[in-house]
Scaffold this motif. Structure first.
Motif, PDB file in Angstrom:
ATOM      1  N   LYS A  13       0.846  -1.198   0.000  1.00 39.74           N
ATOM      2  CA  LYS A  13       0.000   0.000   0.000  1.00 39.74           C
ATOM      3  C   LYS A  13       0.876   1.239   0.000  1.00 39.74           C
ATOM      4  CE  LYS A  13       0.879   1.312   4.461  1.00 39.74           C
ATOM      5  NZ  LYS A  13       1.558   2.568   4.870  1.00 39.74           N
ATOM      6  N   GLN A  36      -3.798   3.656  -0.481  1.00 37.59           N
ATOM      7  CA  GLN A  36      -3.896   3.212  -1.873  1.00 37.59           C
ATOM      8  C   GLN A  36      -3.335   1.807  -1.974  1.00 37.59           C
ATOM      9  OE1 GLN A  36      -4.474   4.780  -5.530  1.00 37.59           O
ATOM     10  NE2 GLN A  36      -4.681   2.560  -5.344  1.00 37.59           N
ATOM     11  N   LEU A  37      -4.189   0.827  -2.289  1.00 35.82           N
ATOM     12  CA  LEU A  37      -3.698  -0.530  -2.498  1.00 35.82           C
ATOM     13  C   LEU A  37      -2.993  -0.633  -3.843  1.00 35.82           C
ATOM     14  CD1 LEU A  37      -6.704  -2.673  -1.206  1.00 35.82           C
ATOM     15  CD2 LEU A  37      -4.701  -1.871   0.062  1.00 35.82           C
ATOM     16  N   HIS A 144      -9.964  -2.787   0.331  1.00 39.40           N
ATOM     17  CA  HIS A 144     -10.430  -1.646  -0.459  1.00 39.40           C
ATOM     18  C   HIS A 144      -9.582  -0.438  -0.103  1.00 39.40           C
ATOM     19  CE1 HIS A 144     -12.996   1.074  -2.646  1.00 39.40           C
ATOM     20  NE2 HIS A 144     -13.883   0.129  -2.887  1.00 39.40           N
ATOM     21  N   SER A 145      -9.109   0.285  -1.121  1.00 37.93           N
ATOM     22  CA  SER A 145      -8.454   1.555  -0.844  1.00 37.93           C
ATOM     23  C   SER A 145      -9.398   2.400  -0.006  1.00 37.93           C
ATOM     24  CB  SER A 145      -8.081   2.270  -2.144  1.00 37.93           C
ATOM     25  OG  SER A 145      -7.038   1.579  -2.804  1.00 37.93           O
ATOM     26  N   GLY A 267      -1.968   1.186  -9.113  1.00 38.91           N
ATOM     27  CA  GLY A 267      -2.906   1.374  -8.020  1.00 38.91           C
ATOM     28  C   GLY A 267      -4.208   0.649  -8.304  1.00 38.91           C
ATOM     29  N   ASN A 269      -8.268  -0.283  -6.540  1.00 41.45           N
ATOM     30  CA  ASN A 269      -9.236   0.085  -5.498  1.00 41.45           C
ATOM     31  C   ASN A 269      -9.677  -1.110  -4.682  1.00 41.45           C
ATOM     32  OD1 ASN A 269      -9.490   2.928  -5.788  1.00 41.45           O
ATOM     33  ND2 ASN A 269     -10.675   2.619  -7.660  1.00 41.45           N
TER      34      ASN A 269
END
Length: 274
Positions: A13, A36-37, A144-145, A267, A269
């Motif tokens: 992340k 942010q994943l 989830h981001s 990135g 989500n």
């Protein structure tokens, strides 16, 4: 997935910003951040075994198995005594880089064993248990981001634009405890709104403290700032910049070769174990 084998990504992340808005009486800091994943990280392979107990293998260095977050996460699930699981880790997320590798490994271990052994834990239950291992674990459990507040455990899912990130590892390990206990750390940044984040009114309060103490981080930020909007993630040491196109990110990463250890990650989500 075979009936007794599950191999999964353990994603890294980024903290797209990190504001320290206060400090609690117990010493914990109040934060605002966006997690942010990334579609990049370690690989964990879980295989059921006839020999009871949890066994850990792979390219883990310098970590006592009894203290490893993977083992601790597995033990939280209260597995039946007769269950045996071999866990093999292919670790590429740098340790001490602010990319959440240990927290991700812990969360993925809970998710994978819950699925592989049909244990029946809910996401809410695993997120609550995982928080005892670290404030970053719940975001990986929920997959989830997210917008994060509190000590990072108060999460609200957020949809972020599709971007590519250049991430530089300055080849040094930053002590999170050292940075959060630094006398010069700003601890009263006013809270912001989600819309202010999307307008770009953000920074990382820990960055100035780390730059002053870790020259390799300062050098990486200076280099990347000349090629994009660079920021440190978490308490460091990794720094990143975002690009709309993969090709742009890859050009910058290629340019870093010879100066820094750099890689490109997409990135995402959402993340889930299939």
């Amino acid at each position: 997935m075979l009936n007794n084998v599950l191999e999964v990504l353990s994603p890294a992340k980024l903290n797209l910003f990190l504001h320290v808005t206060g400090q609690r009486s117990n010493g914990y800091h109040e934060l605002q951040t966006v997690f942010q994943l990334l579609n990049w990280g370690d690989t964990l392979r879980f295989e059921l075994s006839k020999t009871p107990g949890i066994r850990l293998a792979g390219n883990l260095k310098g970590i006592d198995q009894s203290e490893n977050l993977i083992i601790r996460a597995a033990n939280l699930l209260a597995l039946p005594d007769h269950i045996g699981v071999s866990i093999t880790v292919n670790k590429i997320i740098p340790m001490g880089g602010g990319l959440g590798g240990g927290s991700s490994n812990a969360a993925v271990t809970m998710l994978a064993l819950n699925k592989l052994l049909t244990l029946g834990y809910s996401i809410d239950e695993m997120a609550l248990m995982g928080a005892s291992l670290g404030a970053d674990v719940p975001v990986f459990v929920r997959g989830h981001s997210a917008w994060g507040e509190g000590i990072g455990e108060e999460l609200c899912p957020i949809d972020l634009p599709n971007r590519w990130f250049v991430i530089i590892y300055p080849n040094c390990h930053v002590s999170t405890q050292e940075i959060f206990t630094a006398a010069e750390l700003t601890r009263n940044t006013p809270p912001i709104t989600v819309s202010a984040f999307f307008d770009g009114a953000v920074h990382n309060d820990l960055q100035a403290v780390v730059e002053a103490r870790y020259e390799p981080v300062r050098a990486a930020i200076e280099w990347l700032s000349a090629r994009g909007s660079a920021m440190m993630t978490g308490s460091g040491a990794c720094v990143f910049a975002a690009y709309d196109e993969r090709e742009s990110a890859e050009r910058v990463a290629d340019e870093a070769e010879g100066c820094f250890q750099a890689f490109v990650a997409e990135g995402i989500n959402r993340y889930s174990i299939e």
